[in-house]
Design an enzyme around this catalytic site. Structure first.
Site, PDB file in Angstrom:
ATOM      1  N   LYS A   1       0.763  -1.268   0.009  1.00  0.00           N
ATOM      2  CA  LYS A   1       0.068  -0.184   0.147  1.00  0.00           C
ATOM      3  C   LYS A   1       1.061   1.152   0.018  1.00  0.00           C
ATOM      4  O   LYS A   1       2.051   1.173   0.451  1.00  0.00           O
ATOM      5  CB  LYS A   1      -0.626  -0.158   1.206  1.00  0.00           C
ATOM      6  CG  LYS A   1      -0.132  -0.240   2.492  1.00  0.00           C
ATOM      7  CD  LYS A   1       0.196   1.568   3.080  1.00  0.00           C
ATOM      8  CE  LYS A   1       0.691   1.188   4.355  1.00  0.00           C
ATOM      9  NZ  LYS A   1       1.594   2.589   4.818  1.00  0.00           N
TER      10      LYS A   1
ATOM     11  N   ASP B   1      -2.585  -2.122  10.194  1.00  0.00           N
ATOM     12  CA  ASP B   1      -2.545  -2.019   8.981  1.00  0.00           C
ATOM     13  C   ASP B   1      -3.172  -3.220   8.287  1.00  0.00           C
ATOM     14  O   ASP B   1      -3.666  -3.299   7.079  1.00  0.00           O
ATOM     15  CB  ASP B   1      -1.319  -1.779   8.177  1.00  0.00           C
ATOM     16  CG  ASP B   1      -0.912  -0.110   8.475  1.00  0.00           C
ATOM     17  OD1 ASP B   1      -1.783   0.654   8.927  1.00  0.00           O
ATOM     18  OD2 ASP B   1       0.113   0.166   8.369  1.00  0.00           O
TER      19      ASP B   1
END
Ligand code: ATP
Length: 282
Positions: free
Chosen positions: A9, A133
């Site tokens: 990401k 995350d």
């Protein structure tokens, strides 16, 4: 046996909105999955084991993928194990969420392998127990992530573009960088609402002009600003450090310009990597 891709990401924004008594920070981040991915292979076996092509990565329960597998197997009451092979492509300690992506892929992969015994909502909770995350990495695409990163709102996909990554030679520890944050010294916050509006309007320029990461000012490495300058000098529409660094990326609307910049950086020995946003990860 199944193979599954664990996507990295980038942060289009990272805002620090508060600090909790336990030292953790409350965040507000726009996160984006990218094509760059580790390759995970899962094979049923008696015990849990992790193998990776990076010698320095721990293979015991210090590896987040190992912990994800253990929590999943405990959840379903399985007495069998799993062999996890990780072909690492995502730079470690780059702020690209590589470990979180691996854990997410293990959870999603195991759930598929066992015939979906765990609901996605419960799987997100197990992911959060592995790392803040991980729920985003399981959801993928474009999301607003709040709280520690676990409160997710799915956003419209990022408009097509090219992302050029520059990876400094040094990793940065997320814990260490957050430890350097002084709330009194944050005098600018990203325009998160503006980015979200730009996503709704499919307005790449509106996103590019608003890229901002509150952590950049606390990273004691001049290379971060230097790499951003290099990307902008090589025609990036905008440049930012992702997460807690050390990777810096540039957004390019034009593939031609991105390729030209990549070539130039490669000649300089800077190990550029060209990738793109993805809207679906699993
Ligand atoms: P984030 O942006 O989520 O903070 P990062 O990209 O900066 O992540 P990672 O590469 O995910 O950092 O991992 C950093 C630390 O996690 C390293 O110290 C590494 O040893 C440990 N780690 C444990 N398991 C893994 C894994 N499967 N892949 C990568 N790192 C792992």
């Amino acid at each position: 046996m199944i193979k599954i891709r664990a996507h990295a990401k980038i942060n289009l924004s990272l805002d620090i909105v508060g600090k909790r008594e336990n030292g953790y920070h409350d965040l507000s981040m726009v996160m984006q999955s990218i094509r760059l991915a580790d390759e995970i292979t899962l094979k049923p076996q008696k015990d849990i084991s992790v193998q990776s092509d990076l010698k320095f990565l721990p293979c015991d329960d210090r590896n987040i993928a190992y912990r994800a597998a253990r929590l999943f197997l405990e959840e379903i009451g399985s007495v069998s194990g799993i062999g996890i092979q990780i072909k690492k492509q995502i730079p470690v300690g780059g702020g690209l969420g590589g470990g979180s992506a691996d854990a997410a892929a293990v959870l999603m992969g195991l759930n598929r392998m066992f015939g979906f015994p765990v609901s996605f909502e419960r799987l997100l909770e197990i992911g959060l127990a592995c790392g803040a995350d991980v729920p985003f990495c399981m959801t993928g695409g474009t999301c607003l992530a709040e709280g520690l990163g676990e409160k997710l709102t799915v956003l419209p996909p990022m408009p097509n573009c090219h992302i050029l990554l520059l990876r400094p030679q040094f990793p940065l520890s997320t814990k260490k960088i957050f430890g350097l944050v002084d709330m009194q010294k944050i005098n600018f916050h990203p325009d998160t609402k503006g980015i979200i509006n730009a996503l709704h309007n499919r307005d790449l320029e509106g996103i590019s002009v608003r890229l901002f990461n509150c952590l950049e000012d606390f990273v004691p490495r001049p290379e971060i600003a230097e790499y951003k300058r290099l990307l902008l000098a090589e025609n990036a529409d905008a440049a930012l450090m992702t997460g807690s660094g050390s990777v810096v990326y540039g957004i390019y609307r034009s593939l031609e310009k991105a390729n030209a910049a990549k070539e130039k950086f490669a000649k300089m020995g800077l190990r550029p990597y060209l990738t793109a946003p993805v809207s679906k990860v699993f």
